[in-house]
Scaffold this motif. Structure first.
Motif, PDB file in Angstrom:
ATOM      1  N   MET A 126       9.201  -5.413   3.113  1.00 47.60           N
ATOM      2  CA  MET A 126       9.534  -5.882   2.256  1.00 47.60           C
ATOM      3  C   MET A 126       9.202  -5.688   0.669  1.00 47.60           C
ATOM      4  O   MET A 126       9.421  -7.032   0.039  1.00 47.60           O
ATOM      5  N   ALA A 127       7.991  -5.467   0.471  1.00 47.68           N
ATOM      6  CA  ALA A 127       7.444  -6.335  -0.617  1.00 47.68           C
ATOM      7  C   ALA A 127       8.363  -5.661  -2.047  1.00 47.68           C
ATOM      8  O   ALA A 127       7.984  -6.787  -2.920  1.00 47.68           O
ATOM      9  N   ALA A 128       8.428  -4.386  -2.410  1.00 47.41           N
ATOM     10  CA  ALA A 128       9.293  -4.530  -3.680  1.00 47.41           C
ATOM     11  C   ALA A 128      10.401  -5.749  -4.143  1.00 47.41           C
ATOM     12  O   ALA A 128      10.980  -5.891  -4.479  1.00 47.41           O
ATOM     13  N   TYR A 129      10.894  -5.573  -2.958  1.00 49.85           N
ATOM     14  CA  TYR A 129      12.478  -6.256  -2.527  1.00 49.85           C
ATOM     15  C   TYR A 129      12.377  -7.416  -3.038  1.00 49.85           C
ATOM     16  O   TYR A 129      12.659  -8.298  -2.954  1.00 49.85           O
ATOM     17  N   ALA A 130      11.508  -8.102  -1.816  1.00 54.32           N
ATOM     18  CA  ALA A 130      10.775 -10.005  -1.889  1.00 54.32           C
ATOM     19  C   ALA A 130      10.456  -9.752  -3.661  1.00 54.32           C
ATOM     20  O   ALA A 130      10.670 -11.135  -4.003  1.00 54.32           O
ATOM     21  N   ALA A 131       9.939  -9.272  -4.268  1.00 51.41           N
ATOM     22  CA  ALA A 131       9.497  -9.628  -5.310  1.00 51.41           C
ATOM     23  C   ALA A 131      10.145  -9.521  -6.712  1.00 51.41           C
ATOM     24  O   ALA A 131      10.955 -10.219  -7.580  1.00 51.41           O
ATOM     25  N   SER A 132      11.749  -8.258  -6.342  1.00 48.98           N
ATOM     26  CA  SER A 132      12.695  -8.355  -7.417  1.00 48.98           C
ATOM     27  C   SER A 132      13.429  -9.658  -7.122  1.00 48.98           C
ATOM     28  O   SER A 132      13.668 -10.229  -8.015  1.00 48.98           O
TER      29      SER A 132
ATOM     30  N   LEU B  67       0.983  -1.392  -0.072  1.00 49.91           N
ATOM     31  CA  LEU B  67       0.449  -0.202  -0.078  1.00 49.91           C
ATOM     32  C   LEU B  67       0.830   1.316   0.057  1.00 49.91           C
ATOM     33  O   LEU B  67       0.640   2.111  -0.408  1.00 49.91           O
ATOM     34  N   ASN B  68       2.026   1.109   0.456  1.00 52.59           N
ATOM     35  CA  ASN B  68       2.917   2.462   0.988  1.00 52.59           C
ATOM     36  C   ASN B  68       3.564   2.563  -0.387  1.00 52.59           C
ATOM     37  O   ASN B  68       4.179   3.759  -0.179  1.00 52.59           O
ATOM     38  N   LEU B  69       3.803   1.566  -1.342  1.00 58.00           N
ATOM     39  CA  LEU B  69       4.992   1.968  -1.830  1.00 58.00           C
ATOM     40  C   LEU B  69       4.518   3.160  -3.404  1.00 58.00           C
ATOM     41  O   LEU B  69       3.211   2.956  -3.489  1.00 58.00           O
ATOM     42  N   ASP B  70       5.561   3.486  -3.722  1.00 54.49           N
ATOM     43  CA  ASP B  70       5.191   4.334  -4.623  1.00 54.49           C
ATOM     44  C   ASP B  70       5.848   3.582  -6.389  1.00 54.49           C
ATOM     45  O   ASP B  70       6.809   3.686  -5.726  1.00 54.49           O
TER      46      ASP B  70
END
Length: 251
Positions: free
Chosen positions: A155-161, A103-106
Protein backbone atom coordinates in the motif's frame (compact mmCIF):
# COMPACT_ATOMS: atom_id res chain seq x y z
CA UNK A 1 -27.92 15.85 16.59
CA UNK A 2 -29.33 18.03 13.84
CA UNK A 3 -27.93 19.42 10.62
CA UNK A 4 -31.22 20.99 9.57
CA UNK A 5 -30.77 23.70 6.97
CA UNK A 6 -27.14 22.81 6.27
CA UNK A 7 -25.75 21.96 2.84
CA UNK A 8 -23.16 19.18 2.66
CA UNK A 9 -20.88 18.32 -0.27
CA UNK A 10 -19.72 14.70 -0.09
CA UNK A 11 -17.38 13.10 -2.60
CA UNK A 12 -17.28 9.41 -3.44
CA UNK A 13 -20.98 9.31 -2.61
CA UNK A 14 -22.04 6.81 -5.27
CA UNK A 15 -21.06 3.84 -3.10
CA UNK A 16 -19.03 2.60 -0.18
CA UNK A 17 -17.96 4.91 2.63
CA UNK A 18 -19.05 7.98 0.70
CA UNK A 19 -22.55 6.58 0.40
CA UNK A 20 -22.63 5.79 4.12
CA UNK A 21 -21.54 9.33 4.95
CA UNK A 22 -24.14 10.81 2.60
CA UNK A 23 -26.98 8.70 4.01
CA UNK A 24 -26.13 9.50 7.62
CA UNK A 25 -25.63 13.22 6.91
CA UNK A 26 -28.99 13.45 5.16
CA UNK A 27 -30.66 11.58 8.01
CA UNK A 28 -29.59 14.42 10.32
CA UNK A 29 -31.40 16.95 8.13
CA UNK A 30 -28.75 18.31 5.77
CA UNK A 31 -29.26 18.72 2.05
CA UNK A 32 -26.58 16.45 0.60
CA UNK A 33 -24.74 16.97 -2.67
CA UNK A 34 -23.76 13.43 -3.67
CA UNK A 35 -20.64 14.02 -5.76
CA UNK A 36 -18.86 11.28 -7.66
CA UNK A 37 -17.28 10.50 -11.01
CA UNK A 38 -19.91 7.72 -11.18
CA UNK A 39 -23.67 8.23 -11.21
CA UNK A 40 -24.74 8.78 -7.59
CA UNK A 41 -28.48 8.55 -8.31
CA UNK A 42 -28.79 5.33 -6.28
CA UNK A 43 -27.55 7.15 -3.18
CA UNK A 44 -29.83 10.10 -3.91
CA UNK A 45 -32.80 7.73 -4.22
CA UNK A 46 -31.94 6.05 -0.91
CA UNK A 47 -31.87 9.43 0.80
CA UNK A 48 -35.06 10.70 -0.78
CA UNK A 49 -36.99 7.50 -0.03
CA UNK A 50 -36.01 7.95 3.62
CA UNK A 51 -37.43 11.47 3.56
CA UNK A 52 -34.15 13.33 3.08
CA UNK A 53 -32.92 15.87 0.57
CA UNK A 54 -30.15 15.16 -1.93
CA UNK A 55 -28.91 15.76 -5.45
CA UNK A 56 -26.28 14.05 -7.63
CA UNK A 57 -23.27 15.87 -9.08
CA UNK A 58 -20.75 14.40 -11.49
CA UNK A 59 -17.20 15.45 -10.68
CA UNK A 60 -13.63 14.37 -11.33
CA UNK A 61 -12.17 15.23 -7.92
CA UNK A 62 -8.67 15.54 -9.39
CA UNK A 63 -9.81 18.40 -11.66
CA UNK A 64 -9.64 21.96 -10.36
CA UNK A 65 -12.11 23.09 -13.02
CA UNK A 66 -14.63 20.43 -11.99
CA UNK A 67 -14.39 21.53 -8.37
CA UNK A 68 -14.81 25.21 -9.21
CA UNK A 69 -17.80 24.60 -11.44
CA UNK A 70 -19.51 22.13 -9.09
CA UNK A 71 -19.14 24.24 -5.96
CA UNK A 72 -20.19 27.43 -7.74
CA UNK A 73 -23.28 25.70 -9.08
CA UNK A 74 -24.25 24.32 -5.67
CA UNK A 75 -23.81 27.67 -3.93
CA UNK A 76 -25.77 29.29 -6.74
CA UNK A 77 -28.69 26.89 -6.18
CA UNK A 78 -28.67 26.66 -2.40
CA UNK A 79 -27.05 29.91 -1.34
CA UNK A 80 -24.67 28.12 1.03
CA UNK A 81 -22.17 25.32 1.54
CA UNK A 82 -21.62 24.41 5.19
CA UNK A 83 -20.09 20.96 5.23
CA UNK A 84 -17.49 19.10 3.14
CA UNK A 85 -16.54 15.44 3.38
CA UNK A 86 -13.66 14.43 1.11
CA UNK A 87 -14.18 10.69 0.80
CA UNK A 88 -13.40 9.82 -2.83
CA UNK A 89 -10.31 7.72 -3.35
CA UNK A 90 -8.78 4.66 -4.95
CA UNK A 91 -6.95 1.72 -3.38
CA UNK A 92 -4.64 -0.03 -5.88
CA UNK A 93 -3.77 -2.85 -3.49
CA UNK A 94 -7.30 -3.57 -2.25
CA UNK A 95 -7.73 -6.69 -4.37
CA UNK A 96 -4.42 -8.21 -3.31
CA UNK A 97 -2.27 -6.69 -6.05
CA UNK A 98 1.48 -6.64 -5.40
CA UNK A 99 1.85 -3.57 -7.59
CA UNK A 100 1.58 -0.90 -4.88
CA UNK A 101 5.05 -1.32 -3.42
CA UNK A 102 8.03 1.01 -3.51
CA UNK A 103 9.82 -1.15 -6.08
CA UNK A 104 6.84 -2.27 -8.18
CA UNK A 105 5.01 1.04 -8.52
CA UNK A 106 5.17 2.78 -11.87
CA UNK A 107 5.13 6.54 -12.15
CA UNK A 108 1.70 6.69 -13.77
CA UNK A 109 0.08 4.73 -10.93
CA UNK A 110 1.84 6.83 -8.28
CA UNK A 111 0.60 10.04 -9.92
CA UNK A 112 -2.96 8.76 -10.34
CA UNK A 113 -3.22 7.67 -6.70
CA UNK A 114 -1.81 10.96 -5.39
CA UNK A 115 -4.05 12.99 -7.72
CA UNK A 116 -7.29 11.23 -6.78
CA UNK A 117 -6.58 10.66 -3.09
CA UNK A 118 -4.54 13.69 -1.99
CA UNK A 119 -4.69 16.43 -4.61
CA UNK A 120 -8.48 16.14 -4.57
CA UNK A 121 -8.58 16.98 -0.86
CA UNK A 122 -6.57 20.14 -1.44
CA UNK A 123 -8.75 21.11 -4.42
CA UNK A 124 -11.95 20.46 -2.47
CA UNK A 125 -10.89 22.61 0.45
CA UNK A 126 -9.60 25.31 -1.89
CA UNK A 127 -12.99 25.45 -3.63
CA UNK A 128 -15.16 25.36 -0.50
CA UNK A 129 -13.26 27.34 2.14
CA UNK A 130 -13.88 30.80 0.57
CA UNK A 131 -17.64 30.24 0.96
CA UNK A 132 -17.19 29.02 4.53
CA UNK A 133 -15.01 32.02 5.37
CA UNK A 134 -17.69 34.35 4.06
CA UNK A 135 -20.26 32.62 6.27
CA UNK A 136 -17.91 32.62 9.26
CA UNK A 137 -18.38 28.91 9.92
CA UNK A 138 -17.71 25.56 8.29
CA UNK A 139 -16.86 21.92 8.92
CA UNK A 140 -14.54 19.79 6.82
CA UNK A 141 -13.84 16.08 7.27
CA UNK A 142 -11.13 14.45 5.17
CA UNK A 143 -10.60 10.70 4.79
CA UNK A 144 -7.20 9.37 5.74
CA UNK A 145 -6.60 5.71 6.61
CA UNK A 146 -5.02 3.57 9.27
CA UNK A 147 -2.44 2.78 6.56
CA UNK A 148 -1.12 6.29 7.29
CA UNK A 149 -0.62 5.24 10.92
CA UNK A 150 0.76 1.71 10.44
CA UNK A 151 3.02 0.12 7.85
CA UNK A 152 1.07 -2.21 5.58
CA UNK A 153 2.84 -4.05 2.76
CA UNK A 154 1.40 -3.46 -0.71
CA UNK A 155 0.00 0.00 0.00
CA UNK A 156 2.92 2.33 -0.72
CA UNK A 157 1.27 5.01 -2.88
CA UNK A 158 -2.01 4.64 -1.03
CA UNK A 159 -0.39 5.08 2.38
CA UNK A 160 1.65 8.04 1.12
CA UNK A 161 -1.51 9.74 -0.12
CA UNK A 162 -3.33 9.11 3.15
CA UNK A 163 -0.40 10.33 5.22
CA UNK A 164 -0.45 13.49 3.14
CA UNK A 165 -4.13 13.93 3.96
CA UNK A 166 -3.34 13.78 7.67
CA UNK A 167 -0.68 16.49 7.33
CA UNK A 168 -2.84 18.64 5.06
CA UNK A 169 -5.75 18.37 7.49
CA UNK A 170 -3.59 19.66 10.33
CA UNK A 171 -2.25 22.47 8.18
CA UNK A 172 -5.72 23.61 7.06
CA UNK A 173 -6.98 23.41 10.64
CA UNK A 174 -4.21 25.75 11.75
CA UNK A 175 -4.78 28.15 8.87
CA UNK A 176 -8.57 28.54 9.06
CA UNK A 177 -9.60 28.05 12.70
CA UNK A 178 -9.76 31.83 13.11
CA UNK A 179 -12.40 31.87 10.33
CA UNK A 180 -14.67 29.53 12.26
CA UNK A 181 -13.75 26.52 10.11
CA UNK A 182 -12.97 23.22 11.81
CA UNK A 183 -10.99 20.67 9.79
CA UNK A 184 -10.62 17.08 10.95
CA UNK A 185 -10.01 13.67 9.42
CA UNK A 186 -11.06 10.08 9.91
CA UNK A 187 -8.87 7.01 9.48
CA UNK A 188 -11.09 4.03 8.63
CA UNK A 189 -10.02 0.48 9.22
CA UNK A 190 -11.34 -2.37 7.12
CA UNK A 191 -14.82 -1.35 5.98
CA UNK A 192 -17.24 -3.49 4.02
CA UNK A 193 -17.35 -1.66 0.69
CA UNK A 194 -17.94 -2.81 -2.91
CA UNK A 195 -14.21 -3.09 -3.63
CA UNK A 196 -14.05 -5.80 -0.96
CA UNK A 197 -17.32 -7.61 -1.66
CA UNK A 198 -15.74 -10.06 -4.11
CA UNK A 199 -13.58 -11.50 -1.31
CA UNK A 200 -15.83 -11.10 1.73
CA UNK A 201 -14.70 -14.32 3.44
CA UNK A 202 -11.02 -13.41 3.11
CA UNK A 203 -11.55 -9.88 4.34
CA UNK A 204 -13.76 -11.09 7.22
CA UNK A 205 -10.97 -13.42 8.30
CA UNK A 206 -8.38 -10.67 8.16
CA UNK A 207 -10.72 -8.33 10.07
CA UNK A 208 -11.19 -10.90 12.82
CA UNK A 209 -7.42 -11.11 13.21
CA UNK A 210 -6.72 -7.38 13.13
CA UNK A 211 -9.72 -5.65 14.71
CA UNK A 212 -10.58 -5.81 18.39
CA UNK A 213 -14.19 -5.73 17.18
CA UNK A 214 -13.96 -8.96 15.14
CA UNK A 215 -15.71 -7.96 11.94
CA UNK A 216 -15.63 -5.52 9.06
CA UNK A 217 -16.98 -2.05 9.72
CA UNK A 218 -20.08 -0.73 7.99
CA UNK A 219 -19.97 2.38 5.82
CA UNK A 220 -22.78 3.92 7.87
CA UNK A 221 -20.70 3.47 11.04
CA UNK A 222 -18.03 5.65 9.45
CA UNK A 223 -20.81 8.04 8.45
CA UNK A 224 -21.87 8.37 12.08
CA UNK A 225 -18.38 9.56 13.05
CA UNK A 226 -18.37 12.09 10.21
CA UNK A 227 -21.75 13.41 11.38
CA UNK A 228 -20.31 13.76 14.89
CA UNK A 229 -17.47 15.87 13.49
CA UNK A 230 -19.93 17.87 11.40
CA UNK A 231 -22.20 18.67 14.31
CA UNK A 232 -21.14 17.95 17.88
CA UNK A 233 -17.34 18.21 17.80
CA UNK A 234 -17.26 21.97 18.35
CA UNK A 235 -13.93 21.99 20.23
CA UNK A 236 -11.99 19.70 17.89
CA UNK A 237 -9.86 20.61 14.90
CA UNK A 238 -6.75 19.21 13.26
CA UNK A 239 -7.45 15.72 14.61
CA UNK A 240 -7.41 12.32 12.92
CA UNK A 241 -9.91 9.85 14.39
CA UNK A 242 -9.38 6.12 13.74
CA UNK A 243 -12.66 4.36 12.92
CA UNK A 244 -11.06 0.96 12.92
CA UNK A 245 -12.71 -1.44 15.35
CA UNK A 246 -9.69 -1.06 17.64
CA UNK A 247 -7.08 -2.07 15.04
CA UNK A 248 -4.63 0.70 15.98
CA UNK A 249 -5.19 0.09 19.72
CA UNK A 250 -3.59 -3.35 19.47
CA UNK A 251 0.06 -3.82 20.33
Amino acid sequence: MSLDGKCAFITGAASGIGQGVAVRTAARGAHVVCADIQDASVTVKMIQEAGGSAEPVLIDVSSAQDWTEAVSAVVGRTGRLDLLANVAGITPGASGSAGDTVLNLDEATWSRVLDINLKSVWLGMKAVIPHMREAGVGRIVNTSSISALRGMPGMAAYAASKGGIQALTQQAAAEYAADGILVNAIAPGMILTPVKLSNVDIFQEVAAEKHLVPRLGEATEVGDVVVFLFDEATFMTGQVLPVDGGWTARG
